[in-house]
Design a protein around this motif. Structure first.
Motif, PDB file in Angstrom:
ATOM      1  N   MET A   6      61.222  75.057  56.208  1.00 61.77           N
ATOM      2  CA  MET A   6      61.779  76.294  55.654  1.00 61.77           C
ATOM      3  C   MET A   6      62.009  76.153  54.150  1.00 61.77           C
ATOM      4  N   LYS A   7      62.521  74.996  53.758  1.00 68.16           N
ATOM      5  CA  LYS A   7      62.751  74.739  52.341  1.00 68.16           C
ATOM      6  C   LYS A   7      61.429  74.628  51.591  1.00 68.16           C
ATOM      7  N   PHE A   8      60.440  74.025  52.235  1.00 67.11           N
ATOM      8  CA  PHE A   8      59.101  73.898  51.658  1.00 67.11           C
ATOM      9  C   PHE A   8      58.535  75.274  51.316  1.00 67.11           C
ATOM     10  N   ALA A   9      58.589  76.196  52.268  1.00 69.37           N
ATOM     11  CA  ALA A   9      58.076  77.542  52.042  1.00 69.37           C
ATOM     12  C   ALA A   9      58.883  78.289  50.996  1.00 69.37           C
ATOM     13  N   ASP A  10      60.181  77.976  50.923  1.00 68.34           N
ATOM     14  CA  ASP A  10      61.050  78.637  49.943  1.00 68.34           C
ATOM     15  C   ASP A  10      60.819  78.112  48.535  1.00 68.34           C
ATOM     16  N   LYS A  11      60.666  76.789  48.402  1.00 66.96           N
ATOM     17  CA  LYS A  11      60.504  76.181  47.081  1.00 66.96           C
ATOM     18  C   LYS A  11      59.075  76.302  46.552  1.00 66.96           C
ATOM     19  N   PHE A  12      58.101  76.426  47.459  1.00 65.67           N
ATOM     20  CA  PHE A  12      56.703  76.612  47.069  1.00 65.67           C
ATOM     21  C   PHE A  12      56.188  77.918  47.702  1.00 65.67           C
ATOM     22  N   PRO A  13      56.642  79.067  47.188  1.00 66.10           N
ATOM     23  CA  PRO A  13      56.320  80.347  47.828  1.00 66.10           C
ATOM     24  C   PRO A  13      54.895  80.827  47.598  1.00 66.10           C
ATOM     25  N   ASN A  14      54.227  80.289  46.577  1.00 69.24           N
ATOM     26  CA  ASN A  14      52.906  80.777  46.194  1.00 69.24           C
ATOM     27  C   ASN A  14      51.803  80.029  46.943  1.00 69.24           C
ATOM     28  N   LEU A  15      51.108  80.729  47.823  1.00 71.70           N
ATOM     29  CA  LEU A  15      50.037  80.115  48.613  1.00 71.70           C
ATOM     30  C   LEU A  15      48.919  79.577  47.733  1.00 71.70           C
ATOM     31  N   GLU A  16      48.640  80.239  46.619  1.00 71.10           N
ATOM     32  CA  GLU A  16      47.566  79.811  45.725  1.00 71.10           C
ATOM     33  C   GLU A  16      47.876  78.463  45.067  1.00 71.10           C
ATOM     34  N   ILE A  17      49.159  78.135  44.966  1.00 75.64           N
ATOM     35  CA  ILE A  17      49.558  76.837  44.416  1.00 75.64           C
ATOM     36  C   ILE A  17      49.613  75.786  45.512  1.00 75.64           C
ATOM     37  N   VAL A  18      50.177  76.157  46.653  1.00 77.04           N
ATOM     38  CA  VAL A  18      50.362  75.210  47.747  1.00 77.04           C
ATOM     39  C   VAL A  18      49.039  74.740  48.337  1.00 77.04           C
ATOM     40  N   SER A  19      48.112  75.678  48.524  1.00 79.59           N
ATOM     41  CA  SER A  19      46.863  75.365  49.212  1.00 79.59           C
ATOM     42  C   SER A  19      46.064  74.234  48.557  1.00 79.59           C
ATOM     43  N   PRO A  20      45.802  74.297  47.231  1.00 80.52           N
ATOM     44  CA  PRO A  20      45.060  73.179  46.612  1.00 80.52           C
ATOM     45  C   PRO A  20      45.871  71.883  46.575  1.00 80.52           C
ATOM     46  N   LEU A  21      47.199  71.988  46.416  1.00 83.02           N
ATOM     47  CA  LEU A  21      48.035  70.784  46.417  1.00 83.02           C
ATOM     48  C   LEU A  21      47.984  70.086  47.766  1.00 83.02           C
ATOM     49  N   ALA A  22      47.901  70.873  48.826  1.00 84.55           N
ATOM     50  CA  ALA A  22      47.887  70.313  50.181  1.00 84.55           C
ATOM     51  C   ALA A  22      46.640  69.485  50.455  1.00 84.55           C
ATOM     52  N   THR A  23      45.582  69.698  49.677  1.00 88.68           N
ATOM     53  CA  THR A  23      44.364  68.900  49.861  1.00 88.68           C
ATOM     54  C   THR A  23      44.477  67.540  49.183  1.00 88.68           C
ATOM     55  N   GLN A  24      45.508  67.374  48.336  1.00 87.50           N
ATOM     56  CA  GLN A  24      45.640  66.128  47.585  1.00 87.50           C
ATOM     57  C   GLN A  24      46.957  65.401  47.828  1.00 87.50           C
ATOM     58  N   LEU A  25      47.982  66.138  48.265  1.00 83.38           N
ATOM     59  CA  LEU A  25      49.280  65.537  48.519  1.00 83.38           C
ATOM     60  C   LEU A  25      49.614  65.592  50.000  1.00 83.38           C
ATOM     61  N   SER A  26      50.259  64.555  50.476  1.00 81.03           N
ATOM     62  CA  SER A  26      50.665  64.522  51.885  1.00 81.03           C
ATOM     63  C   SER A  26      51.995  65.242  52.071  1.00 81.03           C
ATOM     64  N   TRP A  27      52.349  65.455  53.323  1.00 77.32           N
ATOM     65  CA  TRP A  27      53.644  66.056  53.628  1.00 77.32           C
ATOM     66  C   TRP A  27      54.775  65.191  53.075  1.00 77.32           C
ATOM     67  N   SER A  28      54.601  63.874  53.111  1.00 77.10           N
ATOM     68  CA  SER A  28      55.621  62.966  52.578  1.00 77.10           C
ATOM     69  C   SER A  28      55.818  63.167  51.077  1.00 77.10           C
ATOM     70  N   HIS A  29      54.744  63.479  50.348  1.00 76.13           N
ATOM     71  CA  HIS A  29      54.866  63.802  48.920  1.00 76.13           C
ATOM     72  C   HIS A  29      55.770  65.020  48.730  1.00 76.13           C
ATOM     73  N   PHE A  30      55.512  66.062  49.505  1.00 72.14           N
ATOM     74  CA  PHE A  30      56.296  67.288  49.367  1.00 72.14           C
ATOM     75  C   PHE A  30      57.761  67.063  49.724  1.00 72.14           C
ATOM     76  N   VAL A  31      58.014  66.207  50.702  1.00 69.11           N
ATOM     77  CA  VAL A  31      59.394  65.899  51.075  1.00 69.11           C
ATOM     78  C   VAL A  31      60.145  65.312  49.885  1.00 69.11           C
ATOM     79  N   GLU A  32      59.466  64.490  49.063  1.00 72.76           N
ATOM     80  CA  GLU A  32      60.085  63.915  47.868  1.00 72.76           C
ATOM     81  C   GLU A  32      60.357  64.981  46.809  1.00 72.76           C
ATOM     82  N   LEU A  33      59.531  66.024  46.788  1.00 77.05           N
ATOM     83  CA  LEU A  33      59.666  67.071  45.762  1.00 77.05           C
ATOM     84  C   LEU A  33      60.728  68.112  46.104  1.00 77.05           C
TER      85      LEU A  33
END
Length: 342
Positions: free
Chosen positions: A90-117
Motif C-alpha cells: 500500500m505504501k509502495f503504491a502511495d509513494k510511487f503513484p506514477n505507473l510510467e515511473i514504476v514500470s521501468p524501475l521494476a525491470t531493474q530493481l527488486s522488491w527488496s530495493h523498493f522496501v529500502e526506498l
C-alpha cells in the motif's frame, strides 16, 4: 592431414561451455522477468487496496479490511501477503503513484530495493536513490549504504550554492565529503589530512563521485619565479576538465578565492589540453561561511566551497563535532608556537 582433425574433447568442452552460457543467460532473463512481474503485482495490490479504502471514505473500514484481506491472501498465497508486507504494498503504491515511473524501475530493481526506498520522506530522494541504484547497478546492501551516507542530502547541499546556469558541472561534487574512513587524529594538520587522503585515494575518489581520476599531489606551479603548490589535482572524465582541490583548516576566508583563481588560470594556460573544458576548483574548509560565498559570487569563477566532516554523526552532533575539531586544531597551533618560541 592429422593436424586438420579437431580434438573431440576440446570440441565437447566448447559445446558444453556455449550451452552453459545459453542456459545461464536464459536463467538471468527469467529472473529479471519474474522479478518485474512480482514487483508490479505488489504495486497493483497496494494500489487496489488504497483505492478501495479511499472509495469507502471511512477510517474504521481501512483498519478493519486490511488485516482481514491480508489474512485471507496469506492463507491462500503464502508469506508474501502477510499484514506487514500488504502495508508495504500500500505504501509502495502511495509513494510511487506514477505507473510510467514504476514500470521501468521494476525491470531493474527488486522488491527488496523498493522496501529500502519506502521509508524516505521526500519524493526527490526516493527517485534519486532509485536512479543511482539502476545506473550504478547497486545491490540492496549498496543501496542501503548509499542511503545511510546521505548521498542525496549531500548532493542537494552542494547544489544550493549554485545558480541554475552553473549547476551542471558541480553535480559531481558532494558536500560535505565524509572523511570518516581516514581515521584522522583530533589534532590533525593539513599535511596529515592530505597524507590520509592519499592512503585512501581510491575511496576518496568514490566519495567525490563517478568519473574522477587522480592526477597529482602538491602540483608545482612556478609563477613569476615563485613556487606555488596545489594540494590535489584530479581530472573528471565526464566533464572533461581538471579539478583543483585545496584543503583548508577553519572557516573560509576571502583570500582563498584569489589563490584558487591564480591556480585555475595557470592550469588553464599550461595544463589544459585540446578538447578539455576550463578547470574548476574546490576548496574544502572545516566550516563553510555561506554569506561570504554568496557575496563573492564564487560560482561564477568555477569555484565552490564545501565543508568536510571528519566523522559520520547525526547532523546536530556532527556540527558540534566540527566546532570542537576547529577549536582543538587552533589550540594545537598555539601550543606549537609556544614550544617553538622557548
Amino acid at each position: 592431414m592429422s593436424k586438420l582433425i579437431s580434438n573431440p574433447q576440446l570440441s565437447e568442452q566448447t559445446l558444453l561451455t556455449d550451452l552453459s552460457q545459453l542456459i545461464e543467460q536464459s536463467r538471468q532473463c527469467t529472473v529479471v522477468q519474474i522479478n518485474s512481474i512480482i514487483t508490479m503485482l505488489f504495486w497493483n495490490v497496494g494500489k487496489r487496496i488504497n483505492e478501495n479504502i479511499l472509495q469507502n471514505k471511512r477510517a474504521d473500514y481501512g483498519k478493519r479490511i486490511v488485516p482481514t484481506v491480508s489474512a485471507q491472501l496469506e492463507n491462500a498465497y503464502g508469506e508474501n501477503f502477510t499484514l506487514k508486507n500488504i502495508r508495504r504494498m500500500m505504501k509502495f503504491a502511495d509513494k510511487f503513484p506514477n505507473l510510467e515511473i514504476v514500470s521501468p524501475l521494476a525491470t531493474q530493481l527488486s522488491w527488496s530495493h523498493f522496501v529500502e526506498l519506502l521509508p524516505l520522506k521526500e519524493t526527490n530522494a526516493r527517485l534519486f536513490y532509485a536512479k543511482e541504484a539502476t545506473e550504478r547497478n547497486f545491490g540492496v546492501r549498496k543501496l542501503r549504504k548509499s542511503i545511510e551516507r546521505k548521498e542525496f542530502e549531500r548532493t542537494e547541499i552542494a547544489n544550493l550554492q549554485l545558480t541554475e546556469q552553473s549547476a551542471n558541472p558541480f553535480n559531481v561534487f558532494k558536500d560535505p565529503y565524509f572523511l570518516d574512513f581516514l581515521s584522522l587524529p583530533k589534532d590533525f594538520l593539513e599535511n596529515d589530512l592530505e597524507d590520509a587522503i592519499l592512503k585512501e585515494l581510491e575511496r576518496f575518489i568514490l566519495e567525490m563521485g563517478k568519473g574522477f581520476a587522480f592526477v597529482e599531489r602538491q602540483k608545482r606551479m612556478i609563477i613569476d619565479g615563485e613556487d606555488f603548490h596545489l594540494d590535489l589535482l584530479f581530472f573528471h572524465r565526464t566533464l572533461k576538465r581538471l579539478v583543483a582541490v585545496e584543503l583548508k583548516l577553519g572557516k573560509f576566508q576571502a583570500k582563498y578565492k584569489g589563490q584558487m583563481e591564480l591556480y585555475l588560470k595557470w592550469l588553464n594556460r599550461y595544463e589544459r589540453q585540446e578538447g578539455e573544458n576550463e578547470p574548476i576548483g574546490l576548496i574544502l574548509c572545516a566550516e563553510g561561511n555561506r554569506e561570504q560565498i554568496e557575496l563573492l559570487d564564487m560560482h561564477k569563477d568555477g569555484i565552490m566551497v564545501a565543508e568536510y566532516w571528519t566523522e559520520l554523526f547525526p547532523k546536530k552532533l556532527l556540527e558540534q563535532k566540527i566546532h570542537e575539531i576547529v577549536a582543538e586544531t587552533r589550540e594545537l597551533f598555539e601550543r606549537n608556537k609556544q614550544l617553538k618560541s622557548r
